[in-house]
Design a protein around this motif. Structure first.
Motif: not given
Length: 463
Positions: A60-73, A91-101, A221-225
Motif C-alpha cells: 500500500f505504499e503510495p507511488l508519486s504520480f509526478s515521479a511516475l510521469q517523469r520516468a515514463g517520459h 504480484r497483487w494486481h493493483f497499485a496506489i498512486v499519489r497525486l502531488d500537484d 503513465a501506468a500504460c507507459a510504465a
C-alpha cells in the motif's frame, strides 16, 4: 496469369484465415485464465480479508504520480518508481498512486464535489430517494447509444437495486456527454426545500472534464510504465497510440473510455447486536460481484467510503486497498483485460468486487448515520481507440504486432503459458474488445454447463 492470380489469392486467404484462428485461440487462452481466477475468487476456502497480511509486505505504499510521469517520459524502465509499480501489479494486481500537484488535487476535489451534488438527495427516506432517482433519470437521460453507427458508445443514468450509475464520455472539443450545461426547473420537495437540487451547468461540466483528464493522465503513465517493462520505449509509444484518453475525439463521435460515477447504498437497517455479528462474520455482503474490466487500466480515485476489494491469488483472499489509502489524493490502478492480453499475461487483469456499505443503524435517524449516504465512486475505464489498428499502420504483414510484442519475455511469471496473439492486419481495438466480450461469454457458458453436468451426476449418484 489468371491461374497464378487465383492461386495467390487463395494462398493469401488461407494465411489470413490461419492468422485469425491463431489470434482468437491466443485471446481465448487469456480468457480461460481469467475465468479460472474468477472461479478461485468465489471458492469456499477464499479468505474474505487479507489486507493486513498484504500491508505487511508493502503493497500500500503510495507511488508519486509526478515521479511516475517523469520516468515514463524519460523512457527509463529501470527507474525505481516504474519497477515498484510493475512489481505490485504483477504480484497483487493493483497499485496506489499519489497525486502531488495542487492543481491535480483541486481537480479531484471538484470531481468529488460534483459527484456528491449529483447524488445529493440520497440521504432522503425511501420514497424521497426514489422520486429523486426519477429526476436524475430526467436530468441525464437513460443509458443509451448516442452515436448511430456505434451502439457501444452509451452514456446516461441507470439504477439497479440499491446501486446507481452515470456513464459519461468525452466528445469533441473537450465536451463531456451527457452535457451538464442546462438547468432543471427548480422543483421544491414536500417541505418546500430546493437546496438538494442538482443544478449542473457549465461549471459542473468543467469540473467533470478536469477530473477526467487527471485520471486519464494517471492511466497513460501506468500504460507507459508497463509497456516499458514489456518491450522498451518502442512498445511504450505504441501502447500510448492505442489508449483512448478522451483527447482528439473526432466530431460526431465519443470516446471509447468511460468515466462512471457510481453510488452504492445499503438500505437495510440493523441493530447494534446485528452490526457486531456482521463485523465478526467471514461473509461479506456484496453490492457488485467479482469481475474484470475490458480496459487497459481502471483508474479509481480513492473513495471516502471503502468497499472495493481486489482478489490476490497469491494470498488466496480479498484485499481492501482503499482502507489504507487517502481520499482526495490517492488513485488506485487496476490492470484490465487489454493489458493482460498485450503483455502476454505478465500483468493479469484485476479480479475485483464492491462490498455493500454498512447498513444504517436503527439507533440513528435517517441521514445521520455515517453510512446513510453509502459509497460514491468515480472510476475511469481507460479503453483503446476503437478504430486504431493493433498492428502498426505502416506494417504490411499479418504477423506484425503491437510494438514487436512477439519477442520473448526476459523474466518468467505465473502466466508464462499465455501467448501474445499475432494480430492480423487490420484488427482494431474495437475488434479486440468485441472478441473479449464474446469469448468471456462463451467461457462463462462453458463453466455453467460443466457445473450443471456435475450437479446432475452428483444427484444421480445419490439416487
Amino acid at each position: 496469369g489468371s491461374l497464378y492470380s487465383r492461386r495467390t489469392t487463395r494462398h493469401s486467404a488461407e494465411v489470413l484465415t490461419s492468422s485469425w484462428r491463431n489470434y482468437q485461440d491466443r485471446v481465448r487462452e487469456n480468457v480461460r485464465e481469467i475465468g479460472d481466477r474468477l472461479d478461485r475468487s468465489v471458492a469456499p476456502d477464499v479468505r474474505s480479508d487479507r489486507t493486513e497480511v498484504v500491508e505487511s509486505q508493502g503493497a500500500f505504499e503510495p507511488l508519486s504520480f509526478s515521479a511516475l510521469q517523469r520516468a515514463g517520459h524519460l523512457g527509463d524502465k529501470n527507474d525505481d518508481v516504474i519497477v515498484k509499480l510493475c512489481a505490485r501489479l504483477e504480484r497483487w494486481h493493483f497499485a496506489i498512486v499519489r497525486l502531488d500537484d495542487p492543481e491535480q488535487l483541486d481537480a479531484m476535489g471538484g470531481l468529488w464535489s460534483e459527484t456528491k451534488s449529483f447524488y445529493a438527495d440520497s440521504v432522503l427516506g425511501e420514497e424521497g430517494s426514489d422520486v429523486m432517482r426519477a429526476r436524475r433519470l430526467q436530468r441525464a437521460g437513460p443509458v443509451r447509444a448516442t452515436i448511430e453507427k456505434d451502439a457501444s458508445l452509451t452514456v446516461g443514468y441507470a439504477a439497479m437495486d440499491d446501486n446507481e450509475f452515470l456513464d459519461t464520455r468525452a466528445g469533441s472539443g473537450g465536451t463531456l456527454h451527457p452535457l451538464f450545461t442546462t438547468r432543471l426547473p427548480e422543483v421544491a420537495n414536500d417541505d418546500g426545500d430546493t437546496s438538494l437540487e442538482y443544478m449542473g451547468g457549465v461549471a459542473a461540466q468543467e469540473r467533470f472534464v478536469s477530473g477526467w483528464r487527471i485520471l486519464a493522465e494517471v492511466g497513460r503513465a501506468a500504460c507507459a510504465a508497463v509497456a516499458l517493462q514489456v518491450g522498451g520505449a518502442a512498445v511504450s509509444a505504441d501502447w500510448l497510440r492505442l489508449v483512448d484518453d478522451g483527447e482528439g475525439v473526432p466530431g460526431g463521435s465519443l470516446s471509447a473510455s468511460v468515466h462512471r460515477l457510481c453510488h452504492y447504498r445499503n438500505r437495510d437497517v440493523e441493530s447494534d447486536v446485528e452490526a457486531e455479528k456482521r463485523r465478526s462474520s467471514s461473509k461479506k455482503p456484496v453490492a457488485f460481484g467479482a469481475h474484470t474490466d475490458a480496459t487497459f487500466f481502471t483508474v479509481i480515485p480513492v473513495a471516502a467510503t471503502t468497499g472495493l476489494q481486489v482478489f490476490t491469488p497469491g494470498e488466496l483472499g480479498w484485499v481492501s486497498p482503499e482502507s489504507r489509502a487517502v481520499h482526495g489524493t490517492d488513485v488506485l490502478l487496476l490492470p484490465g483485460e487489454f493489458t493482460q492480453v498485450l503483455s502476454k499475461g505478465r500483468f493479469p487483469c484485476a479480479v475485483h468486487r464492491i462490498l455493500k456499505p454498512e447498513p444504517e443503524r436503527a439507533s440513528s435517524s435517517i441521514g445521520n448515520s455515517p453510512s446513510a449516504f453509502g459509497r460514491l465512486s468515480a472510476p475511469l475505464l481507460l479503453r483503446g481507440r476503437n478504430s486504431e489498428p493493433l498492428a502498426k499502420p505502416e506494417s504490411a504483414g499479418a504477423d506484425q504486432v503491437v510494438g514487436g510484442l512477439l519477442k520473448p519475455r526476459t523474466r518468467p511469471n505465473a502466466n508464462s503459458h499465455l501467448s501474445q496473439p499475432e494480430f492480423p492486419a487490420g484488427v482494431t481495438m474495437a475488434d479486440l474488445h468485441r472478441l473479449l466480450l464474446q469469448l468471456l461469454k462463451e467461457d462463462y457458458d462453458r463453466r455453467l454447463d460443466a457445473e450443471t453436468t456435475m450437479a446432475a451426476k452428483s444427484e444421480a449418484l445419490q439416487e
